[in-house]
Scaffold this motif. Structure first.
Motif, PDB file in Angstrom:
ATOM      1  N   ARG A 161       0.820  -1.207   0.000  1.00 42.17           N
ATOM      2  CA  ARG A 161       0.000   0.000   0.000  1.00 42.17           C
ATOM      3  C   ARG A 161       0.862   1.269   0.000  1.00 42.17           C
ATOM      4  O   ARG A 161       0.542   2.245  -0.630  1.00 42.17           O
ATOM      5  N   SER A 162       1.994   1.226   0.710  1.00 42.60           N
ATOM      6  CA  SER A 162       2.839   2.421   0.832  1.00 42.60           C
ATOM      7  C   SER A 162       4.027   2.371  -0.126  1.00 42.60           C
ATOM      8  O   SER A 162       5.096   2.871   0.183  1.00 42.60           O
ATOM      9  N   ARG A 163       3.823   1.773  -1.323  1.00 40.94           N
ATOM     10  CA  ARG A 163       4.937   1.564  -2.246  1.00 40.94           C
ATOM     11  C   ARG A 163       5.617   2.864  -2.672  1.00 40.94           C
ATOM     12  O   ARG A 163       6.842   2.898  -2.817  1.00 40.94           O
ATOM     13  N   ASP A 164       4.837   3.942  -2.848  1.00 38.03           N
ATOM     14  CA  ASP A 164       5.437   5.203  -3.310  1.00 38.03           C
ATOM     15  C   ASP A 164       6.395   5.786  -2.273  1.00 38.03           C
ATOM     16  O   ASP A 164       7.361   6.461  -2.622  1.00 38.03           O
ATOM     17  N   VAL A 165       6.113   5.552  -1.013  1.00 40.72           N
ATOM     18  CA  VAL A 165       6.982   6.039   0.062  1.00 40.72           C
ATOM     19  C   VAL A 165       8.158   5.077   0.245  1.00 40.72           C
ATOM     20  O   VAL A 165       9.302   5.510   0.411  1.00 40.72           O
ATOM     21  N   MET A 166       7.851   3.788   0.181  1.00 40.86           N
ATOM     22  CA  MET A 166       8.873   2.789   0.490  1.00 40.86           C
ATOM     23  C   MET A 166       9.970   2.701  -0.572  1.00 40.86           C
ATOM     24  O   MET A 166      11.127   2.439  -0.242  1.00 40.86           O
ATOM     25  N   LEU A 167       9.600   2.925  -1.842  1.00 34.16           N
ATOM     26  CA  LEU A 167      10.590   2.738  -2.910  1.00 34.16           C
ATOM     27  C   LEU A 167      11.818   3.627  -2.718  1.00 34.16           C
ATOM     28  O   LEU A 167      12.944   3.120  -2.648  1.00 34.16           O
ATOM     29  N   PRO A 168      11.666   4.953  -2.575  1.00 29.62           N
ATOM     30  CA  PRO A 168      12.881   5.759  -2.359  1.00 29.62           C
ATOM     31  C   PRO A 168      13.573   5.463  -1.040  1.00 29.62           C
ATOM     32  O   PRO A 168      14.816   5.517  -0.963  1.00 29.62           O
ATOM     33  N   ILE A 169      12.792   5.126  -0.006  1.00 32.13           N
ATOM     34  CA  ILE A 169      13.410   4.835   1.297  1.00 32.13           C
ATOM     35  C   ILE A 169      14.330   3.616   1.202  1.00 32.13           C
ATOM     36  O   ILE A 169      15.410   3.583   1.786  1.00 32.13           O
ATOM     37  N   LEU A 170      13.906   2.613   0.444  1.00 34.99           N
ATOM     38  CA  LEU A 170      14.739   1.415   0.284  1.00 34.99           C
ATOM     39  C   LEU A 170      15.833   1.621  -0.756  1.00 34.99           C
ATOM     40  O   LEU A 170      16.962   1.166  -0.599  1.00 34.99           O
ATOM     41  N   LEU A 171      15.478   2.326  -1.827  1.00 37.31           N
ATOM     42  CA  LEU A 171      16.368   2.410  -2.990  1.00 37.31           C
ATOM     43  C   LEU A 171      17.583   3.322  -2.755  1.00 37.31           C
ATOM     44  O   LEU A 171      18.722   2.937  -3.057  1.00 37.31           O
ATOM     45  N   TYR A 172      17.344   4.519  -2.219  1.00 41.14           N
ATOM     46  CA  TYR A 172      18.442   5.491  -2.162  1.00 41.14           C
ATOM     47  C   TYR A 172      19.607   5.059  -1.265  1.00 41.14           C
ATOM     48  O   TYR A 172      20.772   5.192  -1.663  1.00 41.14           O
ATOM     49  N   PRO A 173      19.348   4.547  -0.053  1.00 39.58           N
ATOM     50  CA  PRO A 173      20.513   4.157   0.769  1.00 39.58           C
ATOM     51  C   PRO A 173      21.383   3.090   0.097  1.00 39.58           C
ATOM     52  O   PRO A 173      22.605   3.139   0.183  1.00 39.58           O
ATOM     53  N   ILE A 174      20.735   2.141  -0.616  1.00 38.29           N
ATOM     54  CA  ILE A 174      21.516   1.062  -1.229  1.00 38.29           C
ATOM     55  C   ILE A 174      22.260   1.544  -2.468  1.00 38.29           C
ATOM     56  O   ILE A 174      23.352   1.061  -2.773  1.00 38.29           O
ATOM     57  N   THR A 175      21.686   2.522  -3.164  1.00 45.28           N
ATOM     58  CA  THR A 175      22.353   2.978  -4.395  1.00 45.28           C
ATOM     59  C   THR A 175      23.263   4.196  -4.167  1.00 45.28           C
ATOM     60  O   THR A 175      23.802   4.735  -5.134  1.00 45.28           O
ATOM     61  N   VAL A 176      23.449   4.598  -2.916  1.00 50.82           N
ATOM     62  CA  VAL A 176      24.354   5.718  -2.631  1.00 50.82           C
ATOM     63  C   VAL A 176      25.757   5.464  -3.203  1.00 50.82           C
ATOM     64  O   VAL A 176      26.335   6.357  -3.844  1.00 50.82           O
ATOM     65  N   PRO A 177      26.335   4.254  -3.040  1.00 43.08           N
ATOM     66  CA  PRO A 177      27.678   4.036  -3.633  1.00 43.08           C
ATOM     67  C   PRO A 177      27.689   4.248  -5.145  1.00 43.08           C
ATOM     68  O   PRO A 177      28.662   4.781  -5.690  1.00 43.08           O
ATOM     69  N   VAL A 178      26.597   3.846  -5.811  1.00 43.93           N
ATOM     70  CA  VAL A 178      26.515   4.018  -7.271  1.00 43.93           C
ATOM     71  C   VAL A 178      26.487   5.512  -7.599  1.00 43.93           C
ATOM     72  O   VAL A 178      27.183   5.980  -8.506  1.00 43.93           O
ATOM     73  N   MET A 179      25.678   6.243  -6.849  1.00 44.38           N
ATOM     74  CA  MET A 179      25.563   7.687  -7.109  1.00 44.38           C
ATOM     75  C   MET A 179      26.903   8.390  -6.869  1.00 44.38           C
ATOM     76  O   MET A 179      27.327   9.229  -7.668  1.00 44.38           O
ATOM     77  N   ILE A 180      27.571   8.023  -5.766  1.00 42.78           N
ATOM     78  CA  ILE A 180      28.861   8.660  -5.455  1.00 42.78           C
ATOM     79  C   ILE A 180      29.870   8.357  -6.571  1.00 42.78           C
ATOM     80  O   ILE A 180      30.544   9.262  -7.081  1.00 42.78           O
ATOM     81  N   ALA A 181      29.936   7.090  -6.986  1.00 43.83           N
ATOM     82  CA  ALA A 181      30.881   6.718  -8.047  1.00 43.83           C
ATOM     83  C   ALA A 181      30.538   7.441  -9.357  1.00 43.83           C
ATOM     84  O   ALA A 181      31.431   7.913 -10.068  1.00 43.83           O
ATOM     85  N   GLY A 182      29.254   7.534  -9.646  1.00 44.15           N
ATOM     86  CA  GLY A 182      28.827   8.220 -10.867  1.00 44.15           C
ATOM     87  C   GLY A 182      29.199   9.695 -10.833  1.00 44.15           C
ATOM     88  O   GLY A 182      29.756  10.236 -11.806  1.00 44.15           O
ATOM     89  N   VAL A 183      28.937  10.349  -9.704  1.00 36.17           N
ATOM     90  CA  VAL A 183      29.236  11.788  -9.588  1.00 36.17           C
ATOM     91  C   VAL A 183      30.739  12.028  -9.644  1.00 36.17           C
ATOM     92  O   VAL A 183      31.218  12.908 -10.379  1.00 36.17           O
ATOM     93  N   ARG A 184      31.513  11.225  -8.893  1.00 34.96           N
ATOM     94  CA  ARG A 184      32.965  11.446  -8.858  1.00 34.96           C
ATOM     95  C   ARG A 184      33.598  11.161 -10.223  1.00 34.96           C
ATOM     96  O   ARG A 184      34.494  11.887 -10.661  1.00 34.96           O
ATOM     97  N   GLY A 185      33.134  10.117 -10.883  1.00 35.26           N
ATOM     98  CA  GLY A 185      33.667   9.779 -12.198  1.00 35.26           C
ATOM     99  C   GLY A 185      33.336  10.855 -13.225  1.00 35.26           C
ATOM    100  O   GLY A 185      34.190  11.253 -14.032  1.00 35.26           O
TER     101      GLY A 185
END
Lengths: 227, 235
Positions: A161-185
């Motif tokens: 039911r709360s998928r719209d809230v849960m998706l960014p809450i779950l997704l962003y912390p796990i993909t932080v390394p990807v974002m950091i690598a993407g930004v630094r590169g």
């Protein structure tokens, strides 16, 4: 293996046919991404000159936010007529269904990035053509890592039911390394004195993340989808 | 793909969502050619039971055997023998009826998916509108396409969740006729419905569910509606 790719292709083709008819995800995602970049441009560009070396971060922020929107909309479509369940019922490799959904997401996000990159280059005077292959590799590898995790979570949450809230809450912390690598590169090739060797290091790290995330997602998709 | 199975055996099946019991120790069997009705009020556990039978949901306890095969052992081969029509119709509204059926036919590995899809739409009386987007169809027409989608791969077990919802009398009668055809082919049919008058006389077995439990009412006489009320209101 042939069956795996056949099913993945069927899912990608179906997603593209549906999107070609509605243009719902592409139009909303693109509009959102352009809005993000324009808002940053109004805030961070003074008399035609950006106030700092911000273009790489803005490119990745726009990619991540619009990607999250695309993930949500793509799976909302599967939820409305419960078609994800119909896919799960088919006697096909369930990881192949995941691979098809992931490939569809990558195509959509690539389309958005094709518009975003020139816009960031134009508004923030980023040297997007200085190292085009490095930039393409960074975007492809970074987007793959982000979408690999996002596709798994969006599929998992499709009936929550709360998928719209849960998706960014779950997704962003796990993909932080990807974002950091993407930004630094990306910053390494956008900065005043470009450093392609440093960009290559970040590309290698992103590829490592991709292998880990895609492998884990393929492995866990079937058990998490059997409720 | 696994062989045709003659019997579906459900044994002490339970499904819990946290502390809430959606199904509690449900046991029954049905044989080839049976049309089993899952009857009960909203929240009785009918859809949960159908989802478990369709291998979409894992039970918390108990087993389901499709002949001699369980869901864990059967895998994709077992799913190839199951057809399911959900309360939502499992169709992409942006695609045409033909595109929907061909897509799902190919997902089931049918080499002649386009030909089968065309024949199925003709049988459903929708041949002339095969190239129209499903979003432009009435509820009854969508229901007919969805049923053909569920039957396209000639399943041995057919699971239907509220198949009569939104159908007018003629469409409901056509659906009953279609189910009788499948019954004659030896298909095991399990359907959940509230349309008691429509299925009275169609069902070979009735299972009354209340609060996730199967009500033991024995063999009954008289109209289904009366037996339903007797079973559901029994203490």
């Amino acid at each position: 293996m042939k069956g795996f790719f056949r099913v993945a292709w069927l899912v990608v083709r179906k997603d593209m046919m549906v999107e070609a008819r509605s243009l719902e995800v592409v139009s909303t995602t693109l509009f959102f991404a352009l809005t993000v970049v324009l808002v940053f441009a109004f805030g961070l560009v003074r008399e035609g000159t950006p106030v700092g070396d911000v273009s790489a971060a803005i490119l990745w922020i726009a990619t991540a936010f619009s990607g999250t929107l695309a993930l949500g909309r793509t799976f909302e479509r599967e939820r409305q007529a419960d078609t994800l369940r119909a896919l799960m019922l088919a006697p096909a490799d369930r990881p192949a269904i995941y691979a098809g959904k992931l490939a569809g997401m990558l195509l959509l996000m690539a389309l958005v990035e094709l518009v975003l990159v020139p816009l960031v280059g134009l508004l923030f005077q980023a040297p997007i053509v200085a190292y085009p292959w490095h930039l393409a590799a960074l975007l492809l590898a970074g987007t793959t890592g982000f979408a690999a995790v996002g596709t798994l979570f969006a599929a998992m949450l499709v009936r929550a039911r709360s998928r719209d809230v849960m998706l960014p809450i779950l997704l962003y912390p796990i993909t932080v390394p990807v974002m950091i690598a993407g930004v630094r590169g990306t910053a390494a090739i956008f900065q005043g004195t470009p450093d392609p060797d440093l960009a290559r290091f970040w590309i290698a790290l992103l590829l490592f993340f991709d292998v880990v995330f895609v492998t884990l997602a393929l492995w866990t998709f079937e058990p998490v989808m059997t409720e | 793909m696994i062989d045709d199975f003659e019997r579906l055996s459900v044994s002490s099946l339970s499904r819990h969502y946290g502390r809430r019991k959606a199904l509690s120790r449900v046991t029954f069997t049905c044989d080839a050619g049976d049309i089993v009705g899952l009857l009960g009020p909203n929240g009785a556990g009918k859809s949960t039971l159908l989802a478990i039978l369709g291998t979409l949901l894992a039970p918390s306890e108990g087993t389901v055997e499709y002949g001699t095969v369980t869901a864990e052992k059967g895998g994709a081969g077992l799913r190839a023998r199951i057809g399911m029509l959900g309360h939502d119709l499992f169709l992409y509204p942006e695609l045409t009826a033909l595109e929907n059926l061909v897509f799902f036919g190919r997902m089931y590995g049918l080499p002649d998916a386009p030909a089968r899809a065309t024949a199925a739409l003709d049988r459903a009386g929708l041949g002339e509108r095969a190239h129209d987007a499903v979003s432009g169809y009435s509820r009854g027409m969508r229901q007919r396409v969805a049923l053909e989608r569920a039957l396209l791969h000639r399943p041995r077990l057919l699971l239907l969740d509220e198949p009569f919802t939104g159908l007018d009398q003629a469409s409901a009668a056509a659906l009953v006729g279609r189910l009788r055809e499948e019954q004659a082919r030896g298909v095991l049919i399990v359907l959940a419905t509230h349309d008691l008058d429509v299925v009275d006389g169609l069902l070979t077995r009735e299972l009354f569910l209340r609060n996730g439990r199967l009500m033991d009412v024995g063999a009954g006489q008289g109209p289904l509606r009366d037996r339903y009320h007797a079973a559901i209101t029994a203490s």
